[in-house]
Design a protein around this motif. Structure first.
Motif, mmCIF file in Angstrom:
data_model
loop_
_atom_site.group_PDB
_atom_site.id
_atom_site.type_symbol
_atom_site.label_atom_id
_atom_site.label_comp_id
_atom_site.label_asym_id
_atom_site.label_seq_id
_atom_site.Cartn_x
_atom_site.Cartn_y
_atom_site.Cartn_z
ATOM 1 N N HIS B 139 -2.050 30.735 18.654
ATOM 2 C CA HIS B 139 -2.593 31.071 17.589
ATOM 3 C C HIS B 139 -2.008 30.643 16.274
ATOM 4 O O HIS B 139 -2.612 30.837 15.118
ATOM 5 C CB HIS B 139 -2.743 32.722 17.548
ATOM 6 N N THR B 140 -0.975 30.053 16.179
ATOM 7 C CA THR B 140 -0.463 29.363 14.847
ATOM 8 C C THR B 140 -0.016 27.965 15.068
ATOM 9 O O THR B 140 0.648 27.656 16.354
ATOM 10 C CB THR B 140 0.805 30.496 14.744
ATOM 11 N N ILE B 142 2.466 26.919 13.106
ATOM 12 C CA ILE B 142 3.773 26.840 12.468
ATOM 13 C C ILE B 142 4.828 26.603 13.577
ATOM 14 O O ILE B 142 4.832 27.181 14.698
ATOM 15 C CB ILE B 142 4.336 28.308 11.918
ATOM 16 N N PRO B 143 5.605 25.509 13.195
ATOM 17 C CA PRO B 143 6.624 24.873 14.388
ATOM 18 C C PRO B 143 7.685 26.142 14.967
ATOM 19 O O PRO B 143 7.931 26.821 13.994
ATOM 20 C CB PRO B 143 7.364 23.987 13.688
ATOM 21 N N GLU B 145 10.848 26.025 15.464
ATOM 22 C CA GLU B 145 12.052 25.867 14.507
ATOM 23 C C GLU B 145 11.925 27.001 13.268
ATOM 24 O O GLU B 145 12.743 27.623 13.167
ATOM 25 C CB GLU B 145 12.149 24.456 13.967
ATOM 26 N N VAL B 146 10.737 26.634 12.763
ATOM 27 C CA VAL B 146 10.403 27.499 11.428
ATOM 28 C C VAL B 146 10.168 28.839 11.904
ATOM 29 O O VAL B 146 10.802 29.730 11.128
ATOM 30 C CB VAL B 146 9.315 26.950 10.524
ATOM 31 N N ARG B 147 9.572 29.394 12.779
ATOM 32 C CA ARG B 147 9.706 30.624 13.076
ATOM 33 C C ARG B 147 10.664 31.253 13.722
ATOM 34 O O ARG B 147 10.934 32.370 13.468
ATOM 35 C CB ARG B 147 8.266 30.641 14.212
ATOM 36 N N GLY B 149 13.892 30.329 12.899
ATOM 37 C CA GLY B 149 14.416 30.498 11.560
ATOM 38 C C GLY B 149 14.077 31.807 10.841
ATOM 39 O O GLY B 149 15.092 32.435 10.202
ATOM 40 N N PHE B 150 12.744 31.973 10.761
ATOM 41 C CA PHE B 150 12.318 32.980 9.992
ATOM 42 C C PHE B 150 12.842 34.424 10.779
ATOM 43 O O PHE B 150 13.267 35.341 10.113
ATOM 44 C CB PHE B 150 10.915 33.114 10.031
ATOM 45 N N SER B 153 16.685 35.016 10.396
ATOM 46 C CA SER B 153 16.881 35.052 8.961
ATOM 47 C C SER B 153 16.454 36.684 8.402
ATOM 48 O O SER B 153 17.061 37.241 7.843
ATOM 49 C CB SER B 153 16.495 34.070 7.947
ATOM 50 N N SER B 154 15.311 37.028 8.770
ATOM 51 C CA SER B 154 14.588 38.125 8.275
ATOM 52 C C SER B 154 15.578 39.414 9.053
ATOM 53 O O SER B 154 15.808 40.293 8.440
ATOM 54 C CB SER B 154 13.316 38.373 9.057
ATOM 55 N N THR B 182 7.535 41.310 11.020
ATOM 56 C CA THR B 182 7.584 40.208 11.736
ATOM 57 C C THR B 182 6.306 40.199 12.714
ATOM 58 O O THR B 182 6.242 39.491 13.597
ATOM 59 C CB THR B 182 8.760 39.932 12.522
ATOM 60 N N ARG B 183 5.456 41.211 12.485
ATOM 61 C CA ARG B 183 4.204 41.011 13.513
ATOM 62 C C ARG B 183 3.476 39.750 13.692
ATOM 63 O O ARG B 183 3.076 39.623 14.690
ATOM 64 C CB ARG B 183 3.308 42.090 13.163
ATOM 65 N N THR B 184 3.359 39.029 12.650
ATOM 66 C CA THR B 184 2.788 37.882 12.656
ATOM 67 C C THR B 184 3.326 36.672 13.583
ATOM 68 O O THR B 184 2.633 35.757 14.080
ATOM 69 C CB THR B 184 2.628 37.116 11.283
ATOM 70 N N THR B 185 4.647 36.861 13.712
ATOM 71 C CA THR B 185 5.432 35.941 14.685
ATOM 72 C C THR B 185 5.705 36.475 16.126
ATOM 73 O O THR B 185 5.717 35.814 16.922
ATOM 74 C CB THR B 185 6.619 35.587 14.074
#
Lengths: 190, 190
Positions: B139-140, B142-143, B145-147, B149-150, B153-154, B182-185
């Motif tokens: 559904h996304t 976004i790589p 790697e980025v998710r 890291g997010f 870090s969060s 962080t529900r989006t991820t």
DNA sequence: CTGATATCGAATATCATGTCTGCTAACGGA
DNA sequence: TCCGTTAGCAGACATGATATTCGATATCAG
């Protein structure tokens, strides 16, 4: 009484030389490996002259307000775009433009003081914006403190990752990702 | 040839003393204010003995594997709970339990090396879990790697904020907030 | 018991910080 | 242009921490 806004030309020259030396040395060898000796060698000033103006290396860094001003300027610039809580796009663009310097100052091997300065400005900005829109965010029970910290830290993390990985995506893409990842906080789940 | 797994008892004693000294000094005065002299005084060992085993203060810290093991242990523990991508609840509980130590090691005035170590473990864990569920996250765009890291870090940001603010909410509440933010991820937008 | 080796402790070299001195050079207002 | 004021200079010095070395001693494993 001396005019405090424009000190002696010699003082201005000395400080300018030190700031330039600091910036180039940060890029060159990283902040913590810089010694006072390096600074005065590069700036070509006397040892006692340095201590006449600054107490420590950190003191020089903190007095170097260029950065803080830049940040505020760019943050205010995007504030006209009332969409985003935190001026992410402007920051990706700004840090990307001066990536060599920011790369050496935030993230791995960076400078704590600077990272904290940026974080604190982001945090302040996010807190302000969230409070301004308080009534629009009744959909969550998470305290503003936590949400603001989350938004600030997330953005800082993405910025850091982006710089550390040689900016593999354009600022616009990074901004979109940030918006999507923090969707839960940016707006009611529409 | 000496048995490499169990070195001389004297060596074990020396290292144990140094690790204990390090931990208590970190809590007491903060890592960066510790000198080698402090360490050998507290551990009551000779100067040359220290340098026989470690090159620097950092060397001692890095060799102090207790932390890394703890992290991995607690992370694996929650992995049985297949819900969360990153073992947030276990971490809030663990860090809360030893908050005096972790407070001195991550966040404001903390130790970079330790923060980076924790971040790197979180990142590794998140990457692994996201890849394992790759097909469930179409559904996304976004790589990973980025998710990853997010997410890492969060969580680190929330943990840090929590410790720095004297743990104003119980671990369970913090975990809930993290999950919501962080529900989006974490899962498809259900 | 014995040979090996870890530790001791004290001396020493090194390096960066921060202070102080008297002297010189540059500044800016009159 | 002159002159009192101030910044900058060089270099010596005290300090404090790091890191190395070495012979003597204590402790180890077998």
């Amino acid at each position: 009484m001396t005019n405090e806004k424009t000190p002696d030309r010699r003082v201005r020259r000395t400080k300018q030389r030190l700031n330039d030396a600091l910036e180039s040395l940060i890029i060159e060898k990283g902040y913590d490996k810089i010694t006072v000796q390096d600074l005065i060698d590069r700036a070509d000033i006397g040892r006692s002259t340095f201590y006449a103006h600054y107490e420590t290396k950190d003191d020089l860094l903190v007095s170097w307000t260029q950065l803080a001003e830049d940040m505020d300027l760019h943050m205010a610039q995007e504030q006209t775009n009332a969409e985003s809580i935190v001026p992410s796009l402007a920051l990706f663009r700004h840090l990307g433009e001066y990536h060599r310097l920011y790369r050496a100052m935030i993230g791995g091997g960076g400078i704590d003081i600077v990272t904290e300065m940026i974080h604190s400005r982001l945090l302040h900005h996010a807190t302000f914006e969230l409070e301004r829109r308080a009534e629009a965010n009744r959909h969550t029970s998470i305290p503003i403190e936590v949400r603001a910290g989350f938004l600030a830290s997330s953005l800082l993390a993405l910025l850091t990752w982006w710089l550390d990985n040689d900016m593999p995506y354009p600022p616009e893409s990074m901004d979109e990702m940030y918006q999507e990842l923090t969707r839960t906080t940016q707006a009611p789940g529409k």
